[in-house]
Design an enzyme around this catalytic site. Structure first.
Site, PDB file in Angstrom:
ATOM      1  N   CYS A   1      -0.306   4.081   2.302  1.00 52.99           N
ATOM      2  CA  CYS A   1      -0.059   3.858   3.735  1.00 52.99           C
ATOM      3  C   CYS A   1       1.419   4.066   4.063  1.00 52.99           C
ATOM      4  CB  CYS A   1      -0.432   2.433   4.143  1.00 52.99           C
ATOM      5  SG  CYS A   1      -1.934   1.805   3.420  1.00 52.99           S
ATOM      6  N   ASP A   2       2.326   3.581   3.216  1.00 53.31           N
ATOM      7  CA  ASP A   2       3.743   3.495   3.583  1.00 53.31           C
ATOM      8  C   ASP A   2       4.669   4.368   2.740  1.00 53.31           C
ATOM      9  OD1 ASP A   2       3.023   1.560   5.449  1.00 53.31           O
ATOM     10  OD2 ASP A   2       3.209  -0.056   3.985  1.00 53.31           O
TER      11      ASP A   2
ATOM     12  N   CYS B   1       0.830  -1.207   0.000  1.00 56.59           N
ATOM     13  CA  CYS B   1       0.000   0.000   0.000  1.00 56.59           C
ATOM     14  C   CYS B   1       0.865   1.258   0.000  1.00 56.59           C
ATOM     15  CB  CYS B   1      -0.915  -0.024   1.224  1.00 56.59           C
ATOM     16  SG  CYS B   1      -1.885   1.478   1.416  1.00 56.59           S
TER      17      CYS B   1
END
Ligand code: NAP
Length: 303
Positions: free
Chosen positions: A135-136, A132
């Site tokens: 997200c990261d 993701c």
């Protein structure tokens, strides 16, 4: 006992609970992740949902939830581990050993990220291997990353990462992308994205964190130095717990048409876990609405 239990709080499940509450059904929605809104939260920007141009996926997911709460949705935070049917009553067993009973089910459990299943992938999850970018991605400011895949997700992630990373390798196993043409144009015109085609990922290497990835290109093994790798090679349906109850297709998707009616009476399916042509927010929310219409007809013994 509920008239309807909805399993999954992604777009399809949230749409279903909104329609169910408006239909005044005694319904509840079971969500695995507290306050979750499913895969939509992993989309940086949603440009193809009519009326909401350039909305962040996270914000849109929250809006769906807020809407559901406003119409009185009841959420249960639990992981469903088994579903049985006795005398036309569904008993839904959760990992905390609770059992929720209902006359009908709308199964909207979505899909999970497909794994590459190569050496180093599992070992380095959270240490440079991610599924993701939204997200990261922020962890890779000014670093070098690779994105694996040739679909819409991979290309969107490459574009997103190119804004913070120093360099993005976009690695695809064939010589043609399946992503839409707008995204293809975007990656080709982004200076710090280097496209590597016809390349098969073989191994992710790193002692503590990801250091490099090995690829086979033209029958030769090549090593690329990277700080992180984003794997975007599609999704696998979360249909395992219902595989003995309803008919699945060869890829594990639950077979149903847009009514959501499966091979099992009273069991309906909505969203990405259903066999369908196009997996998008707009089709997931439509499924949720259609399923509730089918549930109403079923409860009235019309189907
Ligand atoms: P996808 O369309 O299934 O693409 C998966 C990609 O991964 C394909 O390019 C595939 O290669 C590659 N792949 C699969 N297994 C692999 C393996 N073992 N090794 C290397 N590569 C592998 O998945 P997605 O991109 O996640 O998209 C899923 C759905 O969501 C699609 O319907 C997509 O349109 C939709 N989506 C839409 C948007 C948007 O509208 N903006 C954004 C994200 C996702 P091949 O091409 O060779 O098969």
């Amino acid at each position: 006992m509920y008239e309807l239990v909805i399993i999954g709080s992604g777009c399809a499940g949230l749409s279903a609970i909104i329609y169910a509450k408006r239909a005044m059904l005694n319904a509840v929605i079971i969500e695995k992740n507290y306050n979750g809104a499913g895969q939509i939260t992993e989309s940086e920007q949603v440009d193809n949902y009519p009326g909401l141009y350039a909305e962040s996926g996270f914000d849109l997911g929250n809006k769906f939830r807020e809407h559901a709460k406003k119409v009185g949705a009841e959420f249960i935070n639990a992981e469903v581990i088994d579903i049985t049917n006795d005398n036309n009553i569904y008993n839904i067993k959760c990992s905390d050993n609770s059992v929720i009973s209902a006359r009908t089910v709308i199964y909207a459990a979505g899909c999970k990220h497909r794994k590459l299943n190569i050496i180093g992938e599992k070992e380095l999850i959270g240490k440079g291997v991610s599924y993701c970018a939204i997200c990261d991605g922020a962890f890779y400011k000014d670093k070098t990353v690779a994105v694996i895949g040739g679909g819409d997700t991979a290309l969107s992630e490459a574009v997103l990462l190119s804004k913070t990373a120093n360099k993005v390798y976009l690695i695809h196993r064939r010589d043609k992308f399946r992503a839409n043409k707008v995204l293809q144009e975007k990656v080709r015109s982004t200076d710090n994205i280097e496209i590597i085609l016809s390349a098969i990922p073989m191994q992710i290497i790193g002692a503590k964190n990801v250091e490099s990835i090995d690829l086979i290109i033209n029958n030769e093994r090549k090593r690329l130095c990277i700080d992180g790798v984003f794997i975007a090679v599609g999704y696998v349906p979360n249909s395992n717990i219902v595989k003995d109850m309803v008919d699945l297709d060869n890829n594990g998707y639950i077979i149903a048409d847009e009514s959501g009616k499966t091979s099992k009476n009273g069991f309906f399916v909505a969203g990405d876990v259903r066999q369908k042509q196009l997996r998008q927010i707009v089709t997931a929310v439509s499924d949720g609405a259609n399923c509730v219409a089918s549930v109403e007809r079923y409860l009235e013994n019309l189907i």
